[in-house]
Scaffold this motif. Sequence first.
Motif, mmCIF file in Angstrom:
data_model
loop_
_atom_site.group_PDB
_atom_site.id
_atom_site.type_symbol
_atom_site.label_atom_id
_atom_site.label_comp_id
_atom_site.label_asym_id
_atom_site.label_seq_id
_atom_site.Cartn_x
_atom_site.Cartn_y
_atom_site.Cartn_z
ATOM 1 N N ALA A 57 0.836 -1.201 0.000
ATOM 2 C CA ALA A 57 0.000 0.000 0.000
ATOM 3 C C ALA A 57 0.867 1.245 0.000
ATOM 4 C CB ALA A 57 -0.943 -0.020 1.205
ATOM 5 N N ARG A 58 1.925 1.233 0.802
ATOM 6 C CA ARG A 58 2.837 2.379 0.841
ATOM 7 C C ARG A 58 3.558 2.553 -0.497
ATOM 8 N NH1 ARG A 58 3.086 4.516 5.680
ATOM 9 N NH2 ARG A 58 2.505 3.293 7.512
ATOM 10 N N LEU A 77 -3.026 4.674 -3.914
ATOM 11 C CA LEU A 77 -3.700 3.927 -2.850
ATOM 12 C C LEU A 77 -5.122 3.573 -3.262
ATOM 13 C CD1 LEU A 77 -2.909 2.956 -0.025
ATOM 14 C CD2 LEU A 77 -4.031 4.981 0.906
ATOM 15 N N GLU A 78 -5.778 4.464 -3.981
ATOM 16 C CA GLU A 78 -7.138 4.158 -4.454
ATOM 17 C C GLU A 78 -7.122 2.971 -5.421
ATOM 18 O OE1 GLU A 78 -10.321 6.592 -4.747
ATOM 19 O OE2 GLU A 78 -9.284 8.496 -4.531
ATOM 20 N N LEU A 79 -6.162 2.960 -6.332
ATOM 21 C CA LEU A 79 -6.065 1.822 -7.252
ATOM 22 C C LEU A 79 -5.762 0.540 -6.489
ATOM 23 C CD1 LEU A 79 -4.055 3.507 -10.156
ATOM 24 C CD2 LEU A 79 -6.490 2.881 -10.147
ATOM 25 N N PHE A 80 -4.922 0.643 -5.474
ATOM 26 C CA PHE A 80 -4.586 -0.530 -4.672
ATOM 27 C C PHE A 80 -5.807 -1.078 -3.947
ATOM 28 C CE2 PHE A 80 -2.958 -2.534 -0.771
ATOM 29 C CZ PHE A 80 -2.085 -3.463 -1.315
ATOM 30 N N LEU A 144 -0.485 7.819 4.903
ATOM 31 C CA LEU A 144 -0.475 7.890 3.442
ATOM 32 C C LEU A 144 -1.457 8.958 2.986
ATOM 33 C CD1 LEU A 144 -0.361 4.090 2.518
ATOM 34 C CD2 LEU A 144 1.517 5.667 2.932
ATOM 35 N N VAL A 145 -1.033 10.200 2.983
ATOM 36 C CA VAL A 145 -1.906 11.298 2.574
ATOM 37 C C VAL A 145 -1.245 12.059 1.440
ATOM 38 C CG1 VAL A 145 -2.988 11.560 4.836
ATOM 39 C CG2 VAL A 145 -0.909 12.827 4.331
#
Length: 341
Positions: A57-58, A77-80, A144-145
């Motif tokens: 994720a990172r 992150l959205e795709l993940f 994660l922002v």
Amino acid sequence: MFSRHPLKVRILFATIGGILCPFLVYIVLGWAVWSDQPWLHRALGHSGFWRLHTAYARAAAALLPSDRDGDGVCDGLELFFHTDPRNALDHPSIFLRLEHGGIDASVSGDTFAGGLSTRDVLFTRPGQRLAVHGYICAGDVAGLVPRHFQVQITPPSFATAAPPGGVPAAGPLTVNVAADGAVTFDLLAAPDVTTTEEGSPKYLTITNAATSENLSSLQVRRIFAAGEPIPLSTSPVPVQPHVDDGLGFWLPPAKSVQLQMPFVFAPQVRGETYVVEAARDQPGAEWFPIGSYRWPPVVARQSLNPNARNAYTGPLKFRVVPTRFWPVPIAEQTSAAPPAN
């Protein structure tokens, strides 16, 4: 040509293989994590799978750190997490989690009544300036922002919000979220007491400053001292194993301690309660509330998850603070006053 330079060819193929094989393994493992393959759960165990899941994720967030739809979640992150990075209404869960000096402890909900968990609760006294520390989680992964992400803090009616050590805002406060997801601000409770506001919970809301989407609502309870803190002695309880529901959900083990509570019950006074606080077992350590109760609980639990943000898994000390959610009624103050000569 191969027959003339067999050693060079072998070295070339070995070099290519040495570069490509780890890359292919990384890609295959990433696909298995992304698609939540059951065989990988079985091979690594759910705790190992979660650590790998967080690492990928990172990596996804680092590859695509932009936020095209402004929902506060990096496109990678959205795709993940299988959501649409172009739709602000479709994203992984994003919320604020309070941080109590790395301490993750709570009072057992099975052994007390009339109390509150403090995971989403702030206790403040009239006139107090309370430093609030939290961090943004996206998809239950902290830190994660996207860049320039801002949140808006709207305090309850009896309080104002301010930058750390700064001037209180006249209305909602806009806070820049740090690169690691940290959110810090001060909550200033009004020094005066309006009894009509006491006894019922009030809320502080955290919203996405760009989209106005509500990310979290924290209950704010104004408390009034009713006695001196009482230190608690403890006795250990065996460490509990991790919890596995068979569907890939994993909870870290928790160390339980038996709290030797003072055998006192809250007087039948409106709003009387007790707040259990915990601190690192170190001289001068800061105290953090972990629960409240109307009569003695039995067990406190401390998370032993080493992957938690700023995790502290060392020994703790506990105390109980007699408090009340209502100010002392005027009738009680009058009755307590010495008779006039």
